[in-house]
Design an enzyme around this catalytic site. Structure first.
Site, PDB file in Angstrom:
ATOM      1  N   PHE A  94     -55.516  15.197  21.065  1.00 30.45           N
ATOM      2  CA  PHE A  94     -56.430  14.132  21.497  1.00 30.45           C
ATOM      3  C   PHE A  94     -57.741  14.776  21.915  1.00 30.45           C
ATOM      4  CE2 PHE A  94     -58.681  11.336  24.324  1.00 30.45           C
ATOM      5  CZ  PHE A  94     -58.643  10.146  23.618  1.00 30.45           C
ATOM      6  N   ASP A 140     -60.314  22.817  24.170  1.00 31.22           N
ATOM      7  CA  ASP A 140     -60.701  21.560  24.815  1.00 31.22           C
ATOM      8  C   ASP A 140     -59.997  21.482  26.164  1.00 31.22           C
ATOM      9  OD1 ASP A 140     -61.038  18.988  25.717  1.00 31.22           O
ATOM     10  OD2 ASP A 140     -60.639  18.026  23.782  1.00 31.22           O
ATOM     11  N   LYS A 176     -64.723  15.026  32.035  1.00 31.58           N
ATOM     12  CA  LYS A 176     -63.923  14.378  33.079  1.00 31.58           C
ATOM     13  C   LYS A 176     -64.274  14.865  34.493  1.00 31.58           C
ATOM     14  CE  LYS A 176     -60.593  12.324  30.080  1.00 31.58           C
ATOM     15  NZ  LYS A 176     -59.746  12.679  28.968  1.00 31.58           N
TER      16      LYS A 176
HETATM   17  C1  PLP Z   1     -60.309  12.427  27.602  1.00 29.33           C
HETATM   18  C2  PLP Z   1     -60.332  13.536  26.632  1.00 29.33           C
HETATM   19  C3  PLP Z   1     -61.363  13.636  25.673  1.00 29.33           C
HETATM   20  C4  PLP Z   1     -62.409  12.573  25.483  1.00 29.33           C
HETATM   21  O1  PLP Z   1     -63.219  12.388  26.595  1.00 29.33           O
HETATM   22  P1  PLP Z   1     -64.089  11.031  26.725  1.00 29.33           P
HETATM   23  O2  PLP Z   1     -64.921  11.263  27.947  1.00 29.33           O
HETATM   24  O3  PLP Z   1     -63.096   9.913  26.873  1.00 29.33           O
HETATM   25  O4  PLP Z   1     -64.879  10.910  25.488  1.00 29.33           O
HETATM   26  C5  PLP Z   1     -61.359  14.734  24.854  1.00 29.33           C
HETATM   27  N1  PLP Z   1     -60.418  15.696  24.954  1.00 29.33           N
HETATM   28  C6  PLP Z   1     -59.418  15.633  25.852  1.00 29.33           C
HETATM   29  C7  PLP Z   1     -58.407  16.728  25.916  1.00 29.33           C
HETATM   30  C8  PLP Z   1     -59.326  14.539  26.708  1.00 29.33           C
HETATM   31  O5  PLP Z   1     -58.313  14.455  27.571  1.00 29.33           O
END
Ligand code: PLP
Length: 402
Positions: free
Chosen positions: A141, A226, A255
C-alpha cells in the site's frame, strides 16, 4: 446540539461513498482521547494510521502552528522561506540522509520517489529511454493516485480505474529469491514498506530487508523504503529500517511528520539521487510551505524530546504480551513491532467489523484492515494507565460473546 445520527444522516446526502466510517461523529481530541458530538469519550487505538503518533492537539506542536500561522503560512516556492533550512536539517539528521524534498500527502511523496528513481535510472545508470522498471511487493500500500494504484495487487483499489501506468513488477513480499530473479538491467529501484501496514501489519522474515539492501547494492538498484506509516518511532525505532540497520537510497515519510495537524510528507535520500531533479522537473504549490515546515520541525523535535521511540518499544512489548496472554475464542494470530499490532480474527467465529463495533460501544476506537485483521496502533504518547484502560476493554470484548 446535533446527535451523531443526525449529522451522519445529513452527511450521507452530500458526501461521496469512498469510506464507510464507524458511526461516531468526532468533534474534539486531546492526547489519546476523542470526544463525539454527544460528549462520549473514546480512546483512539488507530491514530489515523500513524498520523496522530503525537496524540491529538499536542501543546508544543499547537504552539509552533499558531506562532507560524500568525507570521506566514503559505508563500510560493518562487521565494525562499525562513523555516525551510531548520526543518530539512532536522529531518536529514533524524533519518540519516543528505537531502530532502517536501510534499504534502504520502501518495505525492511516493510519486516523487518514483519520478526520482526513474530519472536516476536513465541519467545515471543509463537505462534506455522509457524502459525503467521498479520492483514492488504484493500486498503493498503506497497510496491512491493513478500511478500508485497501477502497481497495487488489491483489485478493489483498481476496479474500473484503468488504463494503468506500466513499468512495475510485483513480487511476493519477503521473498529474497523472487527479488533476485526479478532484477534486470532495466531495474532502477525496489520500492517496499518495511512492514506492510494496510495489508495487516505483515512482517517479512527477519533479515529480509537487510538482504534486499545487499542485493540492491550488488545490482546497482536503488532501494526506496516507504516509512509513511512505519516510520517516526511507530515500531520502537526512529525508522523501521533501523531494526536491521538498513540505509535506503530514499526514505519516504508522511503521516506523523505533520504532528497530527497537517499533511506533511517528504522524501529524503542521498545527494546523488535527489540531485537528479533540476528546476522545473518537479514541484508542488503547497509542498514545503512555512506552516508545514514549522509544524514538521516541532513534530520531529517532540519525537526525540519525549523519547517516543523508547516508549513505543516498551509499551508495544507490553501490549503484545497482554494480548498473547488473553484467552479469546476469536483470535488466530497476533503480531507487531512497537505500538503497531495486528490481531487476526477467525471470520468463522465473528467478523473483525463486529468486534470493532463492540469496542466502539466500550469507548475504544479500532478498525479492521482487510476484513480479518484489527490494527491496534495508539498514539505513541499513550501512558501505561491509558493502555491498561484500553486493554481492559479489549480483553472483555475479545473474550466474551457480545
Ligand atoms: C498512508 C500510506 C500512504 C499514503 O499516504 P496518504 O497521505 O494517504 O497519501 C503511503 N504509504 C504507506 C505505507 C501508507 O501507510
Amino acid at each position: 446540539m446535533p446527535t451523531n445520527a443526525e449529522l451522519i444522516a445529513r452527511e450521507d446526502y452530500v458526501n461521496a461513498r469512498n469510506y464507510n466510517p464507524i458511526p461516531v461523529v468526532i468533534s474534539r481530541g486531546e492526547g489519546v482521547w476523542l470526544w463525539d458530538v454527544e460528549g462520549k469519550r473514546y480512546l483512539d487505538m488507530l491514530s489515523a494510521y500513524s498520523s496522530i503518533s503525537h496524540g491529538y492537539v499536542h501543546p508544543r506542536i499547537l504552539k509552533a502552528l499558531t506562532q507560524q500561522a500568525a507570521l506566514v503560512s503559505v508563500c510560493s516556492r518562487a521565494v525562499h522561506q525562513d523555516k525551510m533550512a531548520d526543518f530539512l536539517e532536522t529531518l536529514c539528521r533524524v533519518v540519516g540522509q543528505d537531502k530532502a524534498l517536501m510534499m504534502n500527502s504520502g501518495a505525492e511523496a511516493v510519486e516523487t520517489a518514483i519520478k526520482v528513481v526513474r530519472r536516476y535510472g536513465y541519467q545515471v545508470k543509463g537505462i534506455p529511454s522509457n524502459q525503467a522498471e521498479i520492483i514492488v511487493m504484493s500486498g503493498n500500500f503506497h497510496g491512491r493516485t493513478m500511478g500508485i494504484i497501477s502497481f497495487s495487487s488489491d483489485e478493489s483499489y483498481k476496479k474500473d480505474f484503468g488504463p494503468f501506468l506500466p513499468g512495475f513488477k510485483i513480487i511476493p513480499f519477503g521473498d529474497i529469491d523472487a527479488l533476485k530473479a526479478a532484477i534486470t538491467p532495466n531495474t532502477c529501484a525496489v520500492l517496499t514498506e518495511p512492514i506492510q501496514g494496510e495489508a495487516g501489519i505483515i512482517m517479512p522474515p527477519d533479515g529480509w530487508l537487510k538482504a534486499v539492501e545487499t542485493v540492491c547494492r550488488a545490482q546497482n538498484v536503488l532501494l526506496v523504503v516507504d516509512e509513511i506509516q512505519s516510520g517516526l518511532c511507530r515500531t520502537g525505532r526512529m525508522l523501521a529500517c533501523d531494526h536491521e540497520e538498513v540505509k535506503p537510497d530514499i526514505v519516504i515519510l508522511g503521516k506523523a511528520l505533520g504532528g497530527g495537524f497537517l499533511p506533511v510528507s517528504a522524501i529524503a535520500g542521498k545527494c546523488a539521487v535527489i540531485d537528479v531533479l533540476d528546476p522545473g522537473s518537479h514541484g508542488s504549490t503547497f509542498g514545503g510551505n512555512p506552516l508545514a515546515t514549522a509544524v514538521g520541525k516541532e513534530a520531529l523535535d517532540v519525537l526525540i524530546d519525549e523519547h517516543l521511540a523508547k516508549r513505543s518499544a516498551e509499551l508495544g512489548a507490553y501490549l503484545l504480551e497482554r494480548l498473547h496472554a488473553m484467552q479469546s475464542p476469536y483470535v488466530t494470530a497476533i503480531r507487531g513491532r512497537g505500538l503497531w499490532v495486528g490481531v487476526d480474527i477467525d471470520p468463522n467465529q465473528i467478523t473483525a467489523h463486529d468486534l470493532c463495533t463492540a469496542l466502539m460501544h466500550k469507548g475504544v476506537i479500532a478498525r479492521q484492515t482487510h476484513k480479518v485483521t484489527i490494527r491496534l496502533a495508539p498514539p505513541l504518547v499513550i501512558t501505561k494507565d491509558e493502555l491498561d484502560w484500553a486493554l481492559k476493554r479489549i480483553e472483555k470484548v475479545f473474550s466474551t460473546t457480545t
